[in-house]
Design a protein around this motif. Structure first.
Motif, PDB file in Angstrom:
ATOM      1  N   ILE A 156       0.688  -1.319  -0.097  1.00 10.73           N
ATOM      2  CA  ILE A 156      -0.033   0.007  -0.009  1.00 10.73           C
ATOM      3  C   ILE A 156       0.993   1.160   0.148  1.00 10.73           C
ATOM      4  O   ILE A 156       1.683   1.384   0.879  1.00 10.73           O
ATOM      5  N   LEU A 157       0.821   2.216  -1.132  1.00  9.22           N
ATOM      6  CA  LEU A 157       1.278   3.179  -1.203  1.00  9.22           C
ATOM      7  C   LEU A 157       0.303   4.462  -0.713  1.00  9.22           C
ATOM      8  O   LEU A 157      -0.593   4.458  -1.119  1.00  9.22           O
ATOM      9  N   ARG A 158       1.166   5.274   0.159  1.00  4.49           N
ATOM     10  CA  ARG A 158       0.206   6.320   0.724  1.00  4.49           C
ATOM     11  C   ARG A 158       0.742   7.605   0.224  1.00  4.49           C
ATOM     12  O   ARG A 158       1.540   8.018  -0.074  1.00  4.49           O
ATOM     13  N   CYS A 159      -0.488   8.636   0.289  1.00 12.17           N
ATOM     14  CA  CYS A 159      -0.240   9.777  -0.447  1.00 12.17           C
ATOM     15  C   CYS A 159      -0.947  10.704   0.544  1.00 12.17           C
ATOM     16  O   CYS A 159      -2.193  10.395   0.965  1.00 12.17           O
ATOM     17  N   VAL A 160      -0.862  12.022   0.583  1.00 10.71           N
ATOM     18  CA  VAL A 160      -1.559  13.113   1.458  1.00 10.71           C
ATOM     19  C   VAL A 160      -1.503  14.055   0.234  1.00 10.71           C
ATOM     20  O   VAL A 160      -0.558  15.021   0.153  1.00 10.71           O
ATOM     21  N   PRO A 161      -2.679  14.182  -0.434  1.00 14.62           N
ATOM     22  CA  PRO A 161      -2.813  15.538  -1.430  1.00 14.62           C
ATOM     23  C   PRO A 161      -2.923  16.661  -0.645  1.00 14.62           C
ATOM     24  O   PRO A 161      -3.172  16.983   0.427  1.00 14.62           O
ATOM     25  N   ILE A 162      -2.736  17.876  -1.295  1.00 14.20           N
ATOM     26  CA  ILE A 162      -3.023  18.990  -1.027  1.00 14.20           C
ATOM     27  C   ILE A 162      -4.424  19.389  -0.457  1.00 14.20           C
ATOM     28  O   ILE A 162      -5.443  18.802  -1.135  1.00 14.20           O
ATOM     29  N   ASN A 205      -7.164  21.227  -0.028  1.00  9.25           N
ATOM     30  CA  ASN A 205      -8.288  21.653  -0.639  1.00  9.25           C
ATOM     31  C   ASN A 205      -8.445  21.228  -2.109  1.00  9.25           C
ATOM     32  O   ASN A 205      -9.451  21.645  -2.809  1.00  9.25           O
ATOM     33  N   HIS A 206      -7.556  20.223  -2.587  1.00  8.01           N
ATOM     34  CA  HIS A 206      -7.663  19.486  -3.598  1.00  8.01           C
ATOM     35  C   HIS A 206      -9.006  18.586  -3.531  1.00  8.01           C
ATOM     36  O   HIS A 206      -8.952  17.783  -2.650  1.00  8.01           O
ATOM     37  N   LEU A 207      -9.429  18.250  -4.921  1.00  8.77           N
ATOM     38  CA  LEU A 207     -10.547  17.366  -4.914  1.00  8.77           C
ATOM     39  C   LEU A 207     -10.261  16.184  -5.963  1.00  8.77           C
ATOM     40  O   LEU A 207     -10.824  15.366  -5.845  1.00  8.77           O
ATOM     41  N   TYR A 208      -9.406  16.376  -6.803  1.00  5.89           N
ATOM     42  CA  TYR A 208      -8.968  15.309  -7.892  1.00  5.89           C
ATOM     43  C   TYR A 208      -7.688  14.694  -7.540  1.00  5.89           C
ATOM     44  O   TYR A 208      -6.605  15.584  -7.448  1.00  5.89           O
ATOM     45  N   PHE A 209      -7.332  13.362  -7.680  1.00  4.84           N
ATOM     46  CA  PHE A 209      -6.144  12.873  -7.428  1.00  4.84           C
ATOM     47  C   PHE A 209      -6.084  11.733  -8.308  1.00  4.84           C
ATOM     48  O   PHE A 209      -6.763  11.085  -9.012  1.00  4.84           O
ATOM     49  N   TYR A 210      -4.428  11.383  -8.425  1.00  7.88           N
ATOM     50  CA  TYR A 210      -4.302  10.732  -9.550  1.00  7.88           C
ATOM     51  C   TYR A 210      -2.647   9.853  -9.026  1.00  7.88           C
ATOM     52  O   TYR A 210      -2.152  10.187  -8.159  1.00  7.88           O
ATOM     53  N   TRP A 211      -2.735   8.838  -9.533  1.00  9.22           N
ATOM     54  CA  TRP A 211      -1.493   8.111  -9.561  1.00  9.22           C
ATOM     55  C   TRP A 211      -0.890   7.762 -10.779  1.00  9.22           C
ATOM     56  O   TRP A 211      -1.601   7.692 -12.016  1.00  9.22           O
ATOM     57  N   TYR A 257     -11.902  10.862  -8.261  1.00 12.42           N
ATOM     58  CA  TYR A 257     -12.876  11.983  -7.843  1.00 12.42           C
ATOM     59  C   TYR A 257     -13.897  11.737  -6.950  1.00 12.42           C
ATOM     60  O   TYR A 257     -14.720  10.583  -7.435  1.00 12.42           O
ATOM     61  N   ASN A 258     -14.661  12.202  -6.046  1.00  6.01           N
ATOM     62  CA  ASN A 258     -15.800  12.136  -5.406  1.00  6.01           C
ATOM     63  C   ASN A 258     -15.909  10.513  -5.033  1.00  6.01           C
ATOM     64  O   ASN A 258     -16.839   9.742  -5.133  1.00  6.01           O
ATOM     65  N   ASN A 259     -14.836  10.038  -4.555  1.00  5.66           N
ATOM     66  CA  ASN A 259     -14.883   8.662  -4.152  1.00  5.66           C
ATOM     67  C   ASN A 259     -14.954   7.460  -5.022  1.00  5.66           C
ATOM     68  O   ASN A 259     -15.494   6.264  -4.975  1.00  5.66           O
ATOM     69  N   PRO A 301      -9.457   6.586   2.401  1.00  7.12           N
ATOM     70  CA  PRO A 301      -9.913   6.233   3.462  1.00  7.12           C
ATOM     71  C   PRO A 301     -10.477   7.222   4.578  1.00  7.12           C
ATOM     72  O   PRO A 301     -11.342   6.791   5.345  1.00  7.12           O
ATOM     73  N   ASP A 302      -9.984   8.262   4.462  1.00  8.43           N
ATOM     74  CA  ASP A 302     -10.439   9.598   5.253  1.00  8.43           C
ATOM     75  C   ASP A 302     -10.334  10.728   4.620  1.00  8.43           C
ATOM     76  O   ASP A 302     -10.205  10.646   3.382  1.00  8.43           O
ATOM     77  N   GLY A 303     -10.333  11.687   5.207  1.00 11.26           N
ATOM     78  CA  GLY A 303     -10.526  13.148   4.496  1.00 11.26           C
ATOM     79  C   GLY A 303      -9.017  13.516   3.742  1.00 11.26           C
ATOM     80  O   GLY A 303      -8.941  14.582   3.399  1.00 11.26           O
ATOM     81  N   SER A 304      -8.130  12.857   4.255  1.00 12.28           N
ATOM     82  CA  SER A 304      -6.562  13.596   3.844  1.00 12.28           C
ATOM     83  C   SER A 304      -5.743  12.353   3.215  1.00 12.28           C
ATOM     84  O   SER A 304      -4.853  12.846   2.020  1.00 12.28           O
TER      85      SER A 304
END
Lengths: 115, 116
Positions: free
Chosen positions: A20-26, A28-34, A50-52, A70-73
């Motif tokens: 499992i690789l973990r990331c904490v995005p910025i 107030n950002h809403l869109y995430f990528y690997w 986006y949006n789970n 898994p959570d808000g961050s």
């Protein structure tokens, strides 16, 4: 200045193991990528989220891969049964909006080594 | 097809000279392009971007040129410094029109080596 963070910086695992690789995005950002980058090669898109839910995935992102917020961050990438060819740098990125002109901010990456 | 590629894999320049890094893209529907710098052990770092309704954009010591007719991008770095040594990638952002949900399609990368 806010930044994307990733942990661990280096992960060594045996073939067939789950990682499992973990990331904490910025925050107030809403869109995430690997993305991933095999040594000496170009950066390749894996998945956007986006949006789970997954917005888009590449042909690399097969059933062995999954993503979760898994959570808000945190934003995670799981590889269920690693293969030798999964060895690469994995980069997380985030963006505030969906518009074409929103900059994607990249984390420093996790180097995954599969033995 | 989906490809964004580079003409030169390695570029060596003298400190103080100008550098030009080239890139070709294949999707004529793409409307947004970005240049990234990647230093050893780090993630891609945004340098400059350009929209398809422009043919030139300038930043601090960097200029991006876009030629849509031949689907070609270039990054010009003025007065190249040792700190500019890195791998440079062009990237094309794919949206709903050009086939994606804002994913980036990266080129192969050019290593810039700046010599004193």
């Amino acid at each position: 200045e806010p930044e994307v963070t990733q942990t661990p910086s280096h992960q060594v695992t045996q073939m067939g193991q789950e990682v499992i690789l973990r990331c904490v995005p910025i925050s107030n950002h809403l869109y995430f990528y690997w993305y991933r980058q095999i040594l000496g090669q170009k950066v390749e898109f894996l998945v956007s989220f986006y949006n789970n839910e997954i917005s888009e995935k590449s042909e690399i992102f097969d059933d062995q891969f999954s993503v979760e917020r898994p959570d808000g961050s945190n934003f995670t990438l799981k590889i269920r049964s690693t293969k030798l060819e999964d060895s690469a740098m994995y980069f997380c990125a985030s963006t505030r909006g969906q518009g074409s002109y929103n900059e994607q901010f990249f984390g420093p990456g996790t180097r995954l080594t599969v033995l | 097809g989906e490809s964004v590629g580079l003409h030169l894999p390695t570029l060596s320049v003298q400190e103080g000279d100008n550098s030009i890094i080239n890139c070709a893209y294949s999707n004529s529907a793409s409307d947004y392009f970005i240049w990234y710098k990647q230093e050893s052990g780090k993630g891609p770092q945004f340098i400059i971007d350009i929209r398809s309704n422009m043919d030139k954009r300038q930043g601090q010591r960097v200029t991006v040129l876009l030629n849509k007719t031949v689907k070609h991008l270039s990054l010009q770095i003025a007065a190249t410094q040792p700190g500019d040594s890195a791998v440079y990638f062009c990237a094309e952002k794919r949206n709903r029109i050009s086939g994606g949900y804002n994913k980036l399609i990266f080129g192969a990368g050019t290593r810039l080596a700046v010599h004193p």
